[in-house]
Design a protein around this motif. Structure first.
Motif, PDB file in Angstrom:
ATOM      1  N   ARG A 185       0.831  -1.210   0.000  1.00  0.00           N
ATOM      2  CA  ARG A 185       0.000   0.000   0.000  1.00  0.00           C
ATOM      3  C   ARG A 185       0.865   1.259   0.000  1.00  0.00           C
ATOM      4  NH1 ARG A 185      -5.367  -0.973   1.115  1.00  0.00           N
ATOM      5  NH2 ARG A 185      -5.878  -3.041   1.959  1.00  0.00           N
ATOM      6  N   ASP A 186       1.981   1.242   0.730  1.00  0.00           N
ATOM      7  CA  ASP A 186       2.873   2.405   0.747  1.00  0.00           C
ATOM      8  C   ASP A 186       3.417   2.696  -0.648  1.00  0.00           C
ATOM      9  OD1 ASP A 186       2.521   2.631   3.467  1.00  0.00           O
ATOM     10  OD2 ASP A 186       4.403   1.644   3.999  1.00  0.00           O
ATOM     11  N   ALA A 187       3.762   1.643  -1.391  1.00  0.00           N
ATOM     12  CA  ALA A 187       4.295   1.821  -2.737  1.00  0.00           C
ATOM     13  C   ALA A 187       3.216   2.359  -3.683  1.00  0.00           C
ATOM     14  CB  ALA A 187       4.847   0.500  -3.258  1.00  0.00           C
ATOM     15  N   LEU A 224       2.749   6.025  -3.057  1.00  0.00           N
ATOM     16  CA  LEU A 224       3.775   6.857  -3.691  1.00  0.00           C
ATOM     17  C   LEU A 224       3.407   7.144  -5.148  1.00  0.00           C
ATOM     18  CD1 LEU A 224       7.598   6.633  -3.384  1.00  0.00           C
ATOM     19  CD2 LEU A 224       6.580   6.620  -5.646  1.00  0.00           C
ATOM     20  N   LEU A 225       2.992   6.116  -5.867  1.00  0.00           N
ATOM     21  CA  LEU A 225       2.576   6.316  -7.255  1.00  0.00           C
ATOM     22  C   LEU A 225       1.406   7.299  -7.334  1.00  0.00           C
ATOM     23  CD1 LEU A 225       2.796   2.621  -8.481  1.00  0.00           C
ATOM     24  CD2 LEU A 225       4.096   4.514  -9.438  1.00  0.00           C
ATOM     25  N   ARG A 226       0.460   7.155  -6.412  1.00  0.00           N
ATOM     26  CA  ARG A 226      -0.713   8.035  -6.425  1.00  0.00           C
ATOM     27  C   ARG A 226      -0.315   9.489  -6.181  1.00  0.00           C
ATOM     28  NH1 ARG A 226      -3.640  10.908  -3.444  1.00  0.00           N
ATOM     29  NH2 ARG A 226      -2.412  10.401  -1.590  1.00  0.00           N
ATOM     30  N   ARG A 227       0.564   9.721  -5.206  1.00  0.00           N
ATOM     31  CA  ARG A 227       0.985  11.097  -4.909  1.00  0.00           C
ATOM     32  C   ARG A 227       1.659  11.741  -6.117  1.00  0.00           C
ATOM     33  NH1 ARG A 227       2.796   8.799  -0.031  1.00  0.00           N
ATOM     34  NH2 ARG A 227       4.972   8.941  -0.720  1.00  0.00           N
ATOM     35  N   SER A 285       4.727  -6.012  -9.284  1.00  0.00           N
ATOM     36  CA  SER A 285       3.336  -6.201  -8.862  1.00  0.00           C
ATOM     37  C   SER A 285       2.681  -4.865  -8.538  1.00  0.00           C
ATOM     38  CB  SER A 285       3.274  -7.120  -7.636  1.00  0.00           C
ATOM     39  OG  SER A 285       3.727  -8.417  -7.958  1.00  0.00           O
ATOM     40  N   VAL A 286       3.436  -3.972  -7.903  1.00  0.00           N
ATOM     41  CA  VAL A 286       2.909  -2.642  -7.586  1.00  0.00           C
ATOM     42  C   VAL A 286       2.576  -1.878  -8.865  1.00  0.00           C
ATOM     43  CG1 VAL A 286       3.506  -0.382  -6.627  1.00  0.00           C
ATOM     44  CG2 VAL A 286       4.067  -2.463  -5.357  1.00  0.00           C
ATOM     45  N   ILE A 287       3.523  -1.898  -9.812  1.00  0.00           N
ATOM     46  CA  ILE A 287       3.305  -1.181 -11.069  1.00  0.00           C
ATOM     47  C   ILE A 287       2.086  -1.751 -11.796  1.00  0.00           C
ATOM     48  CG2 ILE A 287       4.295  -0.609 -13.312  1.00  0.00           C
ATOM     49  CD1 ILE A 287       7.061  -0.914 -12.019  1.00  0.00           C
ATOM     50  N   SER A 288       2.014  -3.065 -11.890  1.00  0.00           N
ATOM     51  CA  SER A 288       0.908  -3.705 -12.604  1.00  0.00           C
ATOM     52  C   SER A 288      -0.424  -3.365 -11.954  1.00  0.00           C
ATOM     53  CB  SER A 288       1.105  -5.222 -12.647  1.00  0.00           C
ATOM     54  OG  SER A 288       2.278  -5.555 -13.353  1.00  0.00           O
ATOM     55  N   GLU A 293      10.429  11.825  -3.935  1.00  0.00           N
ATOM     56  CA  GLU A 293       9.584  10.767  -3.376  1.00  0.00           C
ATOM     57  C   GLU A 293      10.268   9.419  -3.611  1.00  0.00           C
ATOM     58  OE1 GLU A 293       6.628  10.816  -1.874  1.00  0.00           O
ATOM     59  OE2 GLU A 293       5.815  12.822  -2.218  1.00  0.00           O
ATOM     60  N   ARG A 294      10.822   8.835  -2.556  1.00  0.00           N
ATOM     61  CA  ARG A 294      11.562   7.581  -2.734  1.00  0.00           C
ATOM     62  C   ARG A 294      11.134   6.551  -1.689  1.00  0.00           C
ATOM     63  NH1 ARG A 294      17.781   9.684  -3.919  1.00  0.00           N
ATOM     64  NH2 ARG A 294      17.181  11.465  -5.232  1.00  0.00           N
ATOM     65  N   LEU A 295      11.066   5.308  -2.135  1.00  0.00           N
ATOM     66  CA  LEU A 295      10.706   4.213  -1.233  1.00  0.00           C
ATOM     67  C   LEU A 295      11.563   3.004  -1.567  1.00  0.00           C
ATOM     68  CD1 LEU A 295       8.789   3.115   0.980  1.00  0.00           C
ATOM     69  CD2 LEU A 295       7.241   2.401  -0.852  1.00  0.00           C
ATOM     70  N   ARG A 296      12.174   2.426  -0.554  1.00  0.00           N
ATOM     71  CA  ARG A 296      12.977   1.217  -0.734  1.00  0.00           C
ATOM     72  C   ARG A 296      12.162   0.020  -0.245  1.00  0.00           C
ATOM     73  NH1 ARG A 296      18.684   0.830  -0.825  1.00  0.00           N
ATOM     74  NH2 ARG A 296      19.269  -1.328  -1.317  1.00  0.00           N
ATOM     75  N   LEU A 297      11.905  -0.921  -1.118  1.00  0.00           N
ATOM     76  CA  LEU A 297      11.175  -2.128  -0.762  1.00  0.00           C
ATOM     77  C   LEU A 297      12.174  -3.209  -0.343  1.00  0.00           C
ATOM     78  CD1 LEU A 297       8.503  -2.257  -3.615  1.00  0.00           C
ATOM     79  CD2 LEU A 297       8.188  -1.498  -1.271  1.00  0.00           C
ATOM     80  N   HIS A 298      11.888  -3.858   0.775  1.00  0.00           N
ATOM     81  CA  HIS A 298      12.784  -4.883   1.298  1.00  0.00           C
ATOM     82  C   HIS A 298      12.070  -6.231   1.370  1.00  0.00           C
ATOM     83  CE1 HIS A 298      15.999  -2.116   2.502  1.00  0.00           C
ATOM     84  NE2 HIS A 298      15.056  -1.299   2.919  1.00  0.00           N
ATOM     85  N   CYS A 299      12.854  -7.276   1.506  1.00  0.00           N
ATOM     86  CA  CYS A 299      12.297  -8.595   1.786  1.00  0.00           C
ATOM     87  C   CYS A 299      11.734  -8.616   3.207  1.00  0.00           C
ATOM     88  CB  CYS A 299      13.376  -9.673   1.653  1.00  0.00           C
ATOM     89  SG  CYS A 299      14.047  -9.865  -0.012  1.00  0.00           S
TER      90      CYS A 299
END
Length: 355
Positions: free
Chosen positions: A42-44, A47-50, A76-79, A207-213
């Motif tokens: 949801r956070d990712a 970010l796209l929405r903002r 998956s987020v992009i799709s 606007e930056r977000l790092r996705l982790h395992c």
């Protein structure tokens, strides 16, 4: 309160029972398309929405970045966001509110412009000079009413071997933002951070977000991982819950995926197919053991361990295990050579140098 809880549980069981009437092939397809909107996902999306809405609410477009190792969920987020804003045909053009562009390796300005035209549907997407391709792209972006551009594989603007940013490509990207006023979100491997630190891009991509395992090494990490398993269990197209978040089974899942969301989904989706193949409505350990052996056992980060779904849970290994994007061995998305390189202090020329 106990009576209310029991009533809700009965209703949920009744709803799940409806899956029995759906053909197995359709249920497997449902599982393959399943996306769980967990908090980091949801956070990712947010970010796209903002960035998307900034074109209407800000004096200049807000641009952003989603970075992370392969398999953490960027695609998956992009799709998902792309599906929320589908293309629509008009009499004059195909309107594409969200344009997804995949960059090719060793990206140069001409190549990026060609990739952009290809995504826009230009039949002559590779014909012309960099200037003519760029001019056509700008006009098509306006005609197709593009509101957000998402550049995937953005790390292709960084030469890992030379540790240099493709400066001309970064300059080209800055000019595109200025000339179109369209917000851009870039997605890629962690080394894309070098590109974002370059002079031509640093200020624009705030606007930056790092996705982790997922991690197992902290109580909060274990709760998040088990919460993901529980939500998956509740949404699978099976008439019975499989108790995926059971502590013993959750530990096995973690050893089998090392916190990589893509590997986790491979196990769960495969488990659904295995269960339905033997006409069962719940996933069992042997189902997961077969999926791991067939689809994950040869992955670099998983190859040196026994099948976690066979025998007793190795709690010692579980206590020691690290997320795949933090492991010292060759990680997800990195070649052994790249992952084994010793870090060195970066210099200004590393970030700003050209070819």
């Amino acid at each position: 309160m106990a009576a209310v809880k029991t009533s809700k549980q009965s209703a949920a069981s009744a709803d799940r029972g409806e899956w029995r009437d759906m053909p197995a092939a359709e249920r497997i397809q449902r599982a393959n398309n399943l996306i769980v909107l967990h908090p980091r996902f949801r956070d990712a999306v947010e970010l796209l929405r903002r960035c998307h809405e900034s074109a209407r609410t800000a004096s200049e477009p807000a641009c952003g970045a989603l970075l992370g190792a392969s398999g953490v969920g960027k695609t998956s987020v992009i799709s998902h966001y792309h599906k929320l804003h589908p293309a629509a045909e008009t009499e004059t053009a195909t309107c594409q509110p969200v344009l997804r562009v995949t960059l090719q390796p060793d990206a140069r300005p001409k190549g990026i412009a060609a990739d952009l035209l290809l995504a826009l549907g230009d039949p002559a997407w590779s014909s012309g000079t960099v200037q003519t391709l760029t001019n056509r792209a700008v006009k098509l972006l306006q005609r197709c009413r593009v509101e957000l551009i998402v550049f995937d594989e953005f790390h292709h603007l960084f030469d890992m071997d030379r540790a240099k940013v493709m400066t001309k490509a970064a300059q080209w990207l800055k000019v595109l933002i200025v000339n179109t006023s369209i917000p851009i979100v870039v997605c890629g491997m962690p080394e894309a951070e070098h590109v974002l630190r370059a002079e031509h891009t640093e200020r624009r991509f705030k606007e930056r977000l790092r996705l982790h395992c997922f991690t197992w090494r902290t109580p909060a990490g274990r709760r998040e991982f088990c919460g993901m398993l529980k939500r998956l269990d509740q949404t699978l197209p099976l008439a019975e819950e499989s108790q995926l978040a059971d502590p013993d089974l959750a530990g096995r899942f973690y050893l089998a995926c090392r916190g990589v969301p893509d590997y986790l989904m491979t196990l769960v989706r495969g488990g659904v197919a295995e269960a339905l193949g033997r006409r069962s409505e719940r996933i069992e350990l042997p189902d997961l053991a077969r999926v791991f052996e067939a689809k994950l056992a040869q992955q670099r980060v998983l190859a040196e361990q026994p099948n976690p779904f066979i025998g007793q849970l190795d709690r010692g290994a579980l206590d020691r295990v690290q997320p795949a994007d933090q492991a010292r061995t060759a990680g997800v998305g990195l070649s052994p050579k790249a992952s084994g390189k010793r870090p060195r202090a970066a210099t200004a020329s590393d970030y700003l140098g050209g070819r």
